[in-house]
Design an enzyme around this catalytic site. Structure first.
Site, PDB file in Angstrom:
ATOM      1  N   ASP A  28       0.847  -1.188   0.000  1.00  0.00           N
ATOM      2  CA  ASP A  28       0.000   0.000   0.000  1.00  0.00           C
ATOM      3  C   ASP A  28       0.883   1.238   0.000  1.00  0.00           C
ATOM      4  O   ASP A  28       1.839   1.326   0.790  1.00  0.00           O
ATOM      5  CB  ASP A  28      -0.901   0.025   1.238  1.00  0.00           C
ATOM      6  CG  ASP A  28      -1.906  -1.114   1.263  1.00  0.00           C
ATOM      7  OD1 ASP A  28      -2.041  -1.803   0.233  1.00  0.00           O
ATOM      8  OD2 ASP A  28      -2.560  -1.311   2.300  1.00  0.00           O
ATOM      9  N   ASP A  31     -15.232  -4.251  -0.090  1.00  0.00           N
ATOM     10  CA  ASP A  31     -14.744  -3.885   1.239  1.00  0.00           C
ATOM     11  C   ASP A  31     -15.955  -3.722   2.151  1.00  0.00           C
ATOM     12  O   ASP A  31     -16.844  -2.907   1.870  1.00  0.00           O
ATOM     13  CB  ASP A  31     -13.948  -2.594   1.161  1.00  0.00           C
ATOM     14  CG  ASP A  31     -12.764  -2.700   0.203  1.00  0.00           C
ATOM     15  OD1 ASP A  31     -12.258  -3.823   0.033  1.00  0.00           O
ATOM     16  OD2 ASP A  31     -12.368  -1.678  -0.369  1.00  0.00           O
TER      17      ASP A  31
END
Length: 207
Positions: free
Chosen positions: A10, A130
């Site tokens: 990330d 998500d």
């Protein structure tokens, strides 16, 4: 059954980071994204899941760093995610050389565009689901994005080839995945499901 691991890198403000439960400001710095990616590659990774967190949160982008990582990854396959919400950002990701592109917010907010992207690129498109409970999270997990199973049914009908399922409350905690959530998703689709959230590594449940 083949197990595929997708180490995630990330990227925020040009650095490799880890967030806890997706909270902006909780970043733990792991250095340059290229170094983080090469560590996984040297360990034998076949995939890198590369996420532009700034693009996901709508606060800028890390395109130059992302491009550097992709260019230096050799034969390792790259899955790109973060802020890919229109033709321009999708084409940019594909042209960089991403083997697969992970759509998130766009899949929730722009179903027609997402269906068109799936039709054009087939299995090069995955969709990130998500989740908090059974409610999807969008815009870098800052907005609600609808019911998980309603959206899953729509995406299945559109021909989505693969899903990346994240329990937001588990993400970055290293406490293990939400197995109940994963099972409930797999009961509703025959497509491959990638488990995310609470894992040190990503894994896919089906070949």
């Amino acid at each position: 059954m083949k197990l595929e691991l997708l180490p995630a890198v990330d990227v925020a403000s040009g650095k490799a980071v880890r967030l806890t439960q997706g909270e902006a400001g909780s970043e733990e710095d792991f250095g340059h994204p290229l170094e983080a990616s090469k560590a996984w590659i040297d360990a034998g990774a076949e995939w890198i899941h590369l996420v532009d967190l700034d693009a996901a949160f709508g606060r800028g982008h890390n395109r130059e760093v992302i491009a550097e990582v992709v260019a230096q990854s050799g034969e390792v396959k790259i899955e790109l995610s973060g802020g890919i919400r229109d033709d321009a950002s999708l084409e940019h990701a594909i042209q960089l050389g991403a083997k697969r592109v992970n759509l998130g917010t766009a899949a929730l907010e722009d179903p027609d565009w997402t269906a068109g992207a799936i039709e054009r690129y087939g299995d090069r498109i995955a969709v990130g689901l998500d989740v908090r409970g059974t409610t999807l999270a969008a815009r870098g997990w800052t907005k609600e994005g609808g019911d998980l199973f309603e959206v899953l049914a729509r995406l299945d009908e559109a021909g989505c080839a693969r899903y990346v399922v994240t329990d937001v409350t588990k993400d970055g905690t290293l406490r293990g995945p939400n197995l109940e959530l994963l099972k409930s998703v797999m009961d509703k689709t025959s497509r491959p499901v990638v488990a995310s959230g609470g894992l040190r590594l990503w894994m896919t449940s089906r070949p």
